[in-house]
Design a protein around this motif. Structure first.
Motif, PDB file in Angstrom:
ATOM      1  N   GLY A   1       0.555  -1.401   0.150  1.00  0.00           N
ATOM      2  CA  GLY A   1       0.116   0.323  -0.150  1.00  0.00           C
ATOM      3  C   GLY A   1       0.495   1.314  -0.050  1.00  0.00           C
ATOM      4  O   GLY A   1       0.364   2.273  -0.695  1.00  0.00           O
TER       5      GLY A   1
ATOM      6  N   LYS B   1       1.547   5.942  -4.117  1.00  0.00           N
ATOM      7  CA  LYS B   1       0.349   6.597  -4.229  1.00  0.00           C
ATOM      8  C   LYS B   1      -0.160   7.547  -4.330  1.00  0.00           C
ATOM      9  O   LYS B   1       0.225   8.854  -4.761  1.00  0.00           O
ATOM     10  CB  LYS B   1      -0.440   5.049  -3.826  1.00  0.00           C
ATOM     11  CG  LYS B   1      -0.140   3.856  -5.012  1.00  0.00           C
ATOM     12  CD  LYS B   1       0.322   3.120  -6.157  1.00  0.00           C
ATOM     13  CE  LYS B   1       0.253   2.009  -6.242  1.00  0.00           C
ATOM     14  NZ  LYS B   1       0.779   1.607  -8.318  1.00  0.00           N
TER      15      LYS B   1
ATOM     16  N   ARG C   1      -6.811  -4.819  -6.932  1.00  0.00           N
ATOM     17  CA  ARG C   1      -6.772  -3.276  -6.154  1.00  0.00           C
ATOM     18  C   ARG C   1      -5.849  -3.181  -4.906  1.00  0.00           C
ATOM     19  O   ARG C   1      -5.110  -2.284  -5.096  1.00  0.00           O
ATOM     20  CB  ARG C   1      -7.911  -2.989  -5.933  1.00  0.00           C
ATOM     21  CG  ARG C   1      -9.027  -2.407  -6.359  1.00  0.00           C
ATOM     22  CD  ARG C   1     -10.491  -2.051  -5.445  1.00  0.00           C
ATOM     23  NE  ARG C   1     -10.195  -1.180  -5.485  1.00  0.00           N
ATOM     24  CZ  ARG C   1     -11.064  -1.151  -4.028  1.00  0.00           C
ATOM     25  NH1 ARG C   1     -11.411  -2.143  -3.440  1.00  0.00           N
ATOM     26  NH2 ARG C   1     -11.180   0.308  -3.052  1.00  0.00           N
ATOM     27  N   ARG C   2      -6.193  -4.631  -4.674  1.00  0.00           N
ATOM     28  CA  ARG C   2      -4.985  -5.272  -3.043  1.00  0.00           C
ATOM     29  C   ARG C   2      -3.611  -5.454  -3.600  1.00  0.00           C
ATOM     30  O   ARG C   2      -2.430  -5.078  -2.517  1.00  0.00           O
ATOM     31  CB  ARG C   2      -5.634  -6.674  -2.449  1.00  0.00           C
ATOM     32  CG  ARG C   2      -5.318  -8.042  -2.594  1.00  0.00           C
ATOM     33  CD  ARG C   2      -6.142  -8.482  -1.966  1.00  0.00           C
ATOM     34  NE  ARG C   2      -6.464  -9.986  -3.139  1.00  0.00           N
ATOM     35  CZ  ARG C   2      -5.151 -10.463  -2.280  1.00  0.00           C
ATOM     36  NH1 ARG C   2      -4.150 -10.366  -1.905  1.00  0.00           N
ATOM     37  NH2 ARG C   2      -5.497 -12.110  -3.366  1.00  0.00           N
TER      38      ARG C   2
ATOM     39  N   ARG D   1      -2.265  -3.303  -5.660  1.00  0.00           N
ATOM     40  CA  ARG D   1      -1.992  -2.510  -5.665  1.00  0.00           C
ATOM     41  C   ARG D   1      -0.927  -2.062  -7.491  1.00  0.00           C
ATOM     42  O   ARG D   1      -0.251  -1.483  -7.266  1.00  0.00           O
ATOM     43  CB  ARG D   1      -1.080  -1.551  -5.007  1.00  0.00           C
ATOM     44  CG  ARG D   1      -1.615  -0.961  -4.072  1.00  0.00           C
ATOM     45  CD  ARG D   1      -2.920  -0.427  -3.321  1.00  0.00           C
ATOM     46  NE  ARG D   1      -3.117   0.178  -2.300  1.00  0.00           N
ATOM     47  CZ  ARG D   1      -4.016  -0.816  -1.656  1.00  0.00           C
ATOM     48  NH1 ARG D   1      -4.563  -2.099  -1.733  1.00  0.00           N
ATOM     49  NH2 ARG D   1      -4.192  -0.212  -0.157  1.00  0.00           N
TER      50      ARG D   1
ATOM     51  N   LYS E   1      -5.151   5.502  -9.991  1.00  0.00           N
ATOM     52  CA  LYS E   1      -4.106   5.190  -8.500  1.00  0.00           C
ATOM     53  C   LYS E   1      -5.178   5.770  -7.728  1.00  0.00           C
ATOM     54  O   LYS E   1      -5.389   4.941  -6.048  1.00  0.00           O
ATOM     55  CB  LYS E   1      -3.593   5.632  -7.830  1.00  0.00           C
ATOM     56  CG  LYS E   1      -2.773   7.214  -8.402  1.00  0.00           C
ATOM     57  CD  LYS E   1      -1.341   7.614  -8.245  1.00  0.00           C
ATOM     58  CE  LYS E   1      -1.371   8.883  -8.497  1.00  0.00           C
ATOM     59  NZ  LYS E   1       0.438   9.285  -8.484  1.00  0.00           N
TER      60      LYS E   1
ATOM     61  N   TYR F   1      -7.723   3.181  -5.342  1.00  0.00           N
ATOM     62  CA  TYR F   1      -7.663   1.526  -4.469  1.00  0.00           C
ATOM     63  C   TYR F   1      -8.264   2.114  -3.082  1.00  0.00           C
ATOM     64  O   TYR F   1      -8.643   1.207  -2.920  1.00  0.00           O
ATOM     65  CB  TYR F   1      -5.965   2.203  -4.127  1.00  0.00           C
ATOM     66  CG  TYR F   1      -5.124   1.424  -5.021  1.00  0.00           C
ATOM     67  CD1 TYR F   1      -5.326   0.353  -5.915  1.00  0.00           C
ATOM     68  CD2 TYR F   1      -4.136   2.041  -6.040  1.00  0.00           C
ATOM     69  CE1 TYR F   1      -4.732   0.081  -7.024  1.00  0.00           C
ATOM     70  CE2 TYR F   1      -3.799   1.982  -6.814  1.00  0.00           C
ATOM     71  CZ  TYR F   1      -3.476   0.866  -6.928  1.00  0.00           C
ATOM     72  OH  TYR F   1      -2.670  -0.065  -8.548  1.00  0.00           O
TER      73      TYR F   1
END
Length: 669
Positions: free
Chosen positions: A238, A242, A599-600, A602, A645, A648
């Protein structure tokens, strides 16, 4: 009173139904808790709305658009979803598993189910007062079920927003406003809240497995494996370049990287717990049939928790409600006993997914199209893995329910002297000077289009009755060269399944195939975190268990894997880990998990940077050779998959921020 089995959802006529219970439906009046909580039949009524609104991304879930959301709760309002069109807005097209009309994740739609969480909290507070009405085992299971349900709702929140307010008791609406305006808890604390609820459920829910439509402790463990894997990924990946801002700084968006190991361990342990429950893959000597049947038969050895729908004949007056779905009529093409009164072919598989499976090459080492003697040789030569044949319909395959042999011929090449690239230019429909010189196609299903004179040859077949046509848009017929077979039900009443709301096969919420792949990912990531090569090797025992059922070649872990991620994503992803991720894409496609995986991890903003174009697998007949070729064109209806982005994390609903100044907005919006 008429006894009807209402399963998981509520009808739109004011009748309350609940998950998988047989109910004697009484005229609905005001029934107080002191009546409902004294019996299991009363609790069925109490839980009706909680079960029907569970955040399950099923057939009726739309990824984006004006009806974005679940069938019962969506952007348009409660029970306002256009569920027959959900396939057009399928998460599969946002993840580029397929082509459809929703090709982006989007900003979200305001999901905020604290009304249902309040119902659960109220149960937890009040139910102990009625313990005397149940034996100890029944009471313990019913009470623990509430922890499973609350964790399910919080998972639906946290995977969207990160940290949210943790409400673990019933708030008094008469309390001072300051006491009701709760702040968001950190994302880490929210994941731990989910973990603790599921841990309780795993230790106290029933072990009964006879009816997968009833959640048990293994369903809680399956949810634990999915949720904790998401949390671990948020921790590990994460923080890579981002979004930044106040919500990130406060721990509301993101989890400290050092917490990844903790969450991977939780996921690993939960998978082991499911295994000890005695679940197994739905397997057999016929691998294609075993995989296909997993998605239209209930209570297989693989089913952990399923969402059931209603019987169309018994409940036909309730069309348009969440009692049904329209998967068959929206996925199959137009035709007798196929899609009859529905659009059909709403989403169609992309080459980017199909090519991940074991199958014959369609181009040779020189980049020229491989020639096939028959169009069926693509899937019927022994080179394609059985799982792929169970997931997709290719030209020449027979749909067993109707007995229809599909024909997706895309056209004729008078000759094909060039490379595959010559006929697959990156424009809509891949039209250029080369195709204009050699390619003959049909605009529609009219006979004069499907059969044409080419040179001195008369009445040459140019297209199949099920596609592919250049002028029929994105509905009714194949324009991608293949269709989705997974979840279609050949055992349905053909006349009913061909219309809207005519499908009732169950959605497999949790199945053992997913658990095995959760286990593989958690084991490999733990191996990376701890330097334990045995854990890494263990991961591939679970991968190969899945691949064995698929009828695919077993895979050997690479001892010195190449890093594939640093240059592309800015963080390492070695080839073994990428293989595990790719196996998820293969095994779990069209189960609405892929977009959340991207998504998880990234990676979605990079994978779909500047928009990524899906491609076809179109079968063409080469007239002068009497051979078939398959081309990966840009579809006639060309839509690119995109991902910003900021997606997320979705934005906290604006209306909730307006009511509660303590809710910090998510960054990036």
């Amino acid at each position: 009173m008429k006894k009807i089995k209402y399963i998981f959802v509520a009808a739109a006529l004011g009748l309350t139904m609940s998950s998988c219970y047989d109910l004697d439906l009484e005229p609905k009046g005001l029934i107080y808790e002191n009546v409902l909580m004294k019996s299991e039949s009363g609790l069925q009524k109490y839980w009706a709305m909680v079960f029907q609104d569970l955040p399950i991304e099923d057939f009726n879930f739309a990824m984006n658009g004006e009806h974005n959301g679940f069938g019962t709760v969506c952007a348009a309002g409660w029970h306002e979803a256009n569920q027959w069109g959900a396939q057009k807005a399928s998460p599969a097209s946002a993840a580029m598993e397929a082509t459809g009309r929703t090709t982006s994740y989007g900003d979200g739609w305001g999901y905020w189910p604290y009304d249902r969480i309040r119902d659960i909290n109220n149960f937890m507070e009040q139910f102990p007062n009625y313990k005397e009405y149940y034996n100890e085992e029944t009471y313990e299971n019913l009470y623990a079920e509430a922890f499973f349900l609350r964790a399910f709702y919080y998972f639906g929140l946290v995977k969207r927003y990160g940290g949210v307010p943790i409400v673990d008791k019933v708030l008094d609406p008469k309390a001072p406003l300051a006491e009701l305006q709760l702040p968001r808890s950190t994302e880490y604390d929210c994941w731990m809240f989910i973990h603790n609820d599921l841990e309780y459920a795993m230790n106290h829910m029933s072990t009964a497995k006879g009816d997968a439509s009833r959640p048990n402790r293994y369903a809680a463990a399956a949810l634990m494996s999915r949720a904790m894997l998401y949390a671990a990924s948020a921790a590990k990946y994460g923080s890579y370049g981002k979004i930044t801002g106040p919500a990130v700084d406060a721990g509301l968006m993101g989890v400290a990287p050092e917490k990844a190991k903790e969450f991977y361990q939780y996921a690993y342990d939960a998978c082991k717990f499911v295994k000890e429950g005695g679940y197994a893959l739905n397997d057999g000597s016929d691998k294609e049939t075993a995989y296909a049947e997993q998605f239209f038969k209930d209570n297989t050895p693989e089913d952990i928790f399923i969402k059931q729908y209603g019987d169309y004949i018994a409940l036909k007056d309730n069309q348009g409600t969440m009692l049904f779905h329209s998967w068959d009529s929206m996925i199959l093409p137009k035709g007798s006993n196929l899609s009859i009164s529905a659009p059909g072919c709403a989403i169609q598989p992309a080459w980017e997914l199909i090519r991940m499976f074991e199958m014959p090459a369609v181009t040779d080492e020189e980049g020229k199209p491989v020639r096939f003697d028959n169009v069926e040789d693509l899937w019927n030569s022994g080179e394609m893995e059985p799982r792929a044949r169970a997931i997709f319909f290719f030209s020449g395959m027979t749909e067993k329910g109707s007995g229809t042999k599909f024909d997706f011929q895309a056209g004729v090449y008078k000759s094909y002297p060039g490379t595959a690239a010559d006929g697959t230019t990156e424009t809509g429909g891949s039209t250029n000077d080369y195709t204009n010189a050699y390619r003959v196609t049909a605009q529609n299903v009219e006979a004069s289009q499907m059969y044409q004179d080419i040179g001195d040859q008369k009445n040459v077949k140019v297209a199949g009755p099920h596609g592919c046509f250049r002028g029929t848009g994105d509905e009714g017929y194949s324009y991608m060269g293949a269709l989705i077979r997974k979840y279609t039900n050949p055992n349905s009443n053909l006349a009913i399944r061909g219309g809207l709301f005519g499908s009732s096969q169950s959605w497999k919420v949790f199945r053992y195939g997913e658990v095995l792949l959760n286990w593989a990912e958690a084991a490999y990531e733990l191996g990376l975190e701890t330097g334990d090569d045995k854990l890494k090797a263990e991961a591939f025992t679970y991968v190969n268990e899945v691949r064995a059922r698929a009828g695919a070649t077993l895979h050997q872990m690479v001892n010195n894997p190449e890093d594939l991620g640093m240059e592309k994503y800015g963080f390492p992803v070695d080839e073994n880990l990428q293989y595990i991720r790719d196996e998820r894409a293969r095994e779990l496609c069209f189960e609405n998990l892929r977009i959340y995986d991207l998504r998880r991890w990234r990676v979605a903003d990079i994978d779909f940077m500047d928009g990524k174009q899906p491609h076809t697998l179109l079968p063409y007949y080469v007239l002068n050779e009497n051979k078939w070729i398959f081309l990966n064109e840009v579809p006639v209806v060309a839509r690119k998959a995109t991902f910003d982005k900021k997606w997320y994390y979705e934005q906290i609903p604006g209306g909730e921020i307006g009511k509660n100044p303590n809710l910090i907005r998510n960054d990036g919006y």
